[in-house]
Design an enzyme around this catalytic site. Structure first.
Site, PDB file in Angstrom:
ATOM      1  N   VAL A   1       0.743  -1.193   0.174  1.00 58.55           N
ATOM      2  CA  VAL A   1       0.095   0.018  -0.038  1.00 58.55           C
ATOM      3  C   VAL A   1       0.838   1.080   0.023  1.00 58.55           C
ATOM      4  O   VAL A   1       0.460   2.292  -0.861  1.00 58.55           O
ATOM      5  CB  VAL A   1      -0.963  -0.080   1.184  1.00 58.55           C
ATOM      6  CG1 VAL A   1      -1.603   1.539   1.394  1.00 58.55           C
ATOM      7  CG2 VAL A   1      -1.894  -1.055   1.123  1.00 58.55           C
TER       8      VAL A   1
ATOM      9  N   VAL B   1       2.221   2.043  -3.414  1.00 59.59           N
ATOM     10  CA  VAL B   1       1.416   2.443  -4.202  1.00 59.59           C
ATOM     11  C   VAL B   1       1.087   4.150  -3.624  1.00 59.59           C
ATOM     12  O   VAL B   1       0.873   4.936  -4.725  1.00 59.59           O
ATOM     13  CB  VAL B   1      -0.239   1.947  -4.115  1.00 59.59           C
ATOM     14  CG1 VAL B   1      -1.493   2.616  -4.653  1.00 59.59           C
ATOM     15  CG2 VAL B   1       0.031   0.527  -4.651  1.00 59.59           C
ATOM     16  N   HIS B   2       1.051   4.397  -2.613  1.00 58.69           N
ATOM     17  CA  HIS B   2       0.738   5.710  -1.993  1.00 58.69           C
ATOM     18  C   HIS B   2       2.046   6.741  -2.429  1.00 58.69           C
ATOM     19  O   HIS B   2       1.818   7.795  -3.077  1.00 58.69           O
ATOM     20  CB  HIS B   2       0.949   5.752  -0.432  1.00 58.69           C
ATOM     21  CG  HIS B   2       0.864   6.702   0.257  1.00 58.69           C
ATOM     22  ND1 HIS B   2      -0.476   7.735   0.131  1.00 58.69           N
ATOM     23  CD2 HIS B   2       1.514   7.390   0.960  1.00 58.69           C
ATOM     24  CE1 HIS B   2      -0.064   8.739   1.045  1.00 58.69           C
ATOM     25  NE2 HIS B   2       0.969   8.591   1.702  1.00 58.69           N
ATOM     26  N   VAL B   3       3.333   6.137  -2.410  1.00 58.58           N
ATOM     27  CA  VAL B   3       4.330   7.013  -2.892  1.00 58.58           C
ATOM     28  C   VAL B   3       4.490   7.183  -4.227  1.00 58.58           C
ATOM     29  O   VAL B   3       4.761   8.259  -4.694  1.00 58.58           O
ATOM     30  CB  VAL B   3       5.679   6.387  -2.193  1.00 58.58           C
ATOM     31  CG1 VAL B   3       6.866   7.111  -2.729  1.00 58.58           C
ATOM     32  CG2 VAL B   3       5.896   6.426  -0.708  1.00 58.58           C
TER      33      VAL B   3
ATOM     34  N   ALA C   1       1.914   9.803  -5.259  1.00 56.03           N
ATOM     35  CA  ALA C   1       2.435  11.097  -5.052  1.00 56.03           C
ATOM     36  C   ALA C   1       3.284  11.677  -5.925  1.00 56.03           C
ATOM     37  O   ALA C   1       3.451  12.854  -6.248  1.00 56.03           O
ATOM     38  CB  ALA C   1       3.018  11.124  -3.556  1.00 56.03           C
TER      39      ALA C   1
END
Ligand code: SF4
Lengths: 209, 301
Positions: A166, A169-171, A174
């Site tokens: 997760v 995916v988040h990084v 961004a």
């Protein structure tokens, strides 16, 4: 807050500090946890002063993370409630991934992907903390049976791998969506960024000014 | 005594290198003949003496001869007493010397994340190399016999070494040396298995027709074996597992999960990279900026 013209405030200073404390904990947890998960990554224990210190400090990082994330949760939960448009946005995910958001429903403060990251992190952190307590043998060895610890151990490592996924995916999101990082560093985003990615939020924010 | 001195390593925890293995070492074993044990605890005392261990506190009486009540970082072997009634209603006093079984396929070693904290020597002894132990307690979850104990004094885990230090210089383990009835024998695994056969025959001739050897295949056989008069039900001997094996949960965690997890995470990162190559960054265009400012300005006026 004073800010350059043509920009919008997205995160307060407190929210940003809160975010980065959480981020630092998560990274330290991932490094120290991976070190004990795979022999080929055991060398990472050197970052924490050796194996025993890594083992000792890992759960404390986790404890700080729990508190820090709880504050983030309280801050952001009301913006992350699932709405009908979120489902429609998910259906249109292919065009979003192709950098074409005009074919997806307009987005409020968070899009469906961000909401999934939020809830994914929430659930996984709860699983990690609960299972982590069960295997925190320094203090809680006697509290559970070995059979329970085995379950916790497996659950802990599965959840850890999931949360690192997760996090990737988040990084990546961004970095991929240009103009996003300043939201968390300086606290502001451009009007163009807001128009492109969070149009509903832009209108609402504009109205509130 | 045969040459058991080989301290070549067969397996080493959390290590990927193959240990040297061109030599075949003699497999050793300790044979505990439960039927000959009188429960005098000489072995227990000898173990403490040789290994220089003392319980920190005097325990309290818990209604049995077990003393102390459980294995601990300072009690590596323990006599466990069971009063068992056979189907005919006869009382039997079962006494089992508990301690590390030195599995052929050690669950502790499999679970240990610290390189070289647990080793298995070529002769079969499974030993904790304490200075490498980081105190995570994974071995405790890996062990099918509930043997390793975490010390509160130094956050390291301890258990029977099968007197690897004595064996390395041609001595038998301290417990075997001390036993006054010959209930503990030590030698090659082959000899011990043969000796057990004789004992079992004798027991059978005296009416224990279920007598047998405990050398459970589920853990690759053990280098501590029991002669049991009721080998059909090991669990009556203070919970000796009937069919021990490394927990499936531990096997999943330490087996398939490791490569799958690493590959999964690497795959996720690669997907991100490929997406970047194909779709590229999602840039804010000048038109977006104009329209965004438009919305802001409309509200400002
Ligand atoms: S407690 Fe020590 S011996 Fe046991 S698994 Fe952890 S590092 Fe290995």
């Amino acid at each position: 807050m004073r800010q350059p013209p043509g920009t919008l405030a997205r995160y307060t200073t407190a929210a940003r500090i809160n975010h980065w404390v959480t981020a630092a904990c998560l990274i330290l947890l991932a490094l120290s946890g991976m070190a004990l998960f795979h022999p080929s990554l055991f060398f990472l224990t050197a970052l924490f002063g050796g194996g025993a210190d890594t083992r000792a400090i890992h759960p404390w990082f986790g404890s700080v993370l729990l508190v820090s994330f709880a504050l983030l949760f309280v801050r952001f939960v009301r913006h992350n409630l699932w709405e009908r448009d979120d489902t429609r946005w998910m259906v249109a995910i292919r065009s979003v991934l192709a950098n074409d958001e005009e074919h997806a429903p307009e987005v409020g403060r968070y899009n469906a992907g961000q909401k999934l990251v939020f809830w994914g992190m929430t659930v996984l952190i709860l699983v990690l903390f609960a299972s982590g307590l069960v295997i925190w043998d320094t203090y809680f060895f006697g509290a559970t049976t070995i059979a329970q610890k085995r379950i916790a151990q497996l659950a802990h490592s599965l959840a850890a791998v999931a949360i690192i996924g997760v996090w990737i995916v988040h990084v990546y999101a961004a970095l991929w969506v240009r103009g996003t990082v300043p939201a968390m560093t300086r606290g502001v985003v451009s009007a163009g960024w807001s128009w492109r990615h969070h149009r509903k939020w832009l209108r609402e924010s504009a109205q509130r000014r | 005594m045969a040459d058991f001195q080989s301290l070549d390593i067969r397996r080493r925890s959390a290590s990927t290198e193959v240990p040297p293995n061109i030599r075949e070492a003699t497999q050793i074993a300790k044979l505990i003949d439960v039927s000959r044990c009188i429960g005098c605890k000489a072995c227990q005392a000898a173990c403490m003496e040789w290994n220089d261990l003392r319980e920190e506190e005097v325990g309290s009486f818990n209604g049995s001869y077990d003393n102390p009540a459980d294995l601990s970082p300072a009690t590596w072997t323990l006599m466990r007493f069971t009063e068992w009634e056979d189907p005919q209603g006869n009382l039997e006093w079962l006494i089992r010397k508990d301690g590390c079984m030195h599995c052929g396929d050690p669950g502790c070693l499999k679970a240990c994340p610290s390189p070289g904290a647990i080793v298995q020597y070529q002769n079969g002894i499974v030993d904790f190399i304490s200075e490498n132990c980081i105190g995570c307690g994974y071995c405790i979850k890996g062990c099918p016999f509930n043997i390793p104990r975490l010390s509160q004094a130094d956050q390291k885990v301890y258990k029977c070494t099968l007197c690897s230090d004595r064996v390395a210089v041609g001595q038998e383990p301290a417990c075997a040396k001390a036993c006054p009835t010959g209930a503990i024998a030590f030698g090659t695994k082959h000899d011990m298995t043969e000796w057990a056969g004789e004992r079992i025959e004798d027991l059978k001739s005296r009416g224990f027709d279920q007598a047998g050897l405990y050398d459970p295949p589920g853990v690759g056989g053990t280098h501590v074996m029991y002669v049991l008069h009721h080998a059909d039900k090991p669990s009556i001997y203070a919970g000796l597992p009937n069919d021990p094996h490394i927990s499936r949960l531990v096997q999943a965690w330490k087996g398939v999960m490791k490569p799958i997890a690493m590959a999964g995470l690497a795959f996720t990162a690669v997907v991100g990279f490929v997406h970047w190559m194909v779709a590229g960054p999602n840039e804010v265009h000048p038109e977006d900026e104009a329209k965004g400012r438009d919305v802001l300005d409309r509200q400002d006026t």
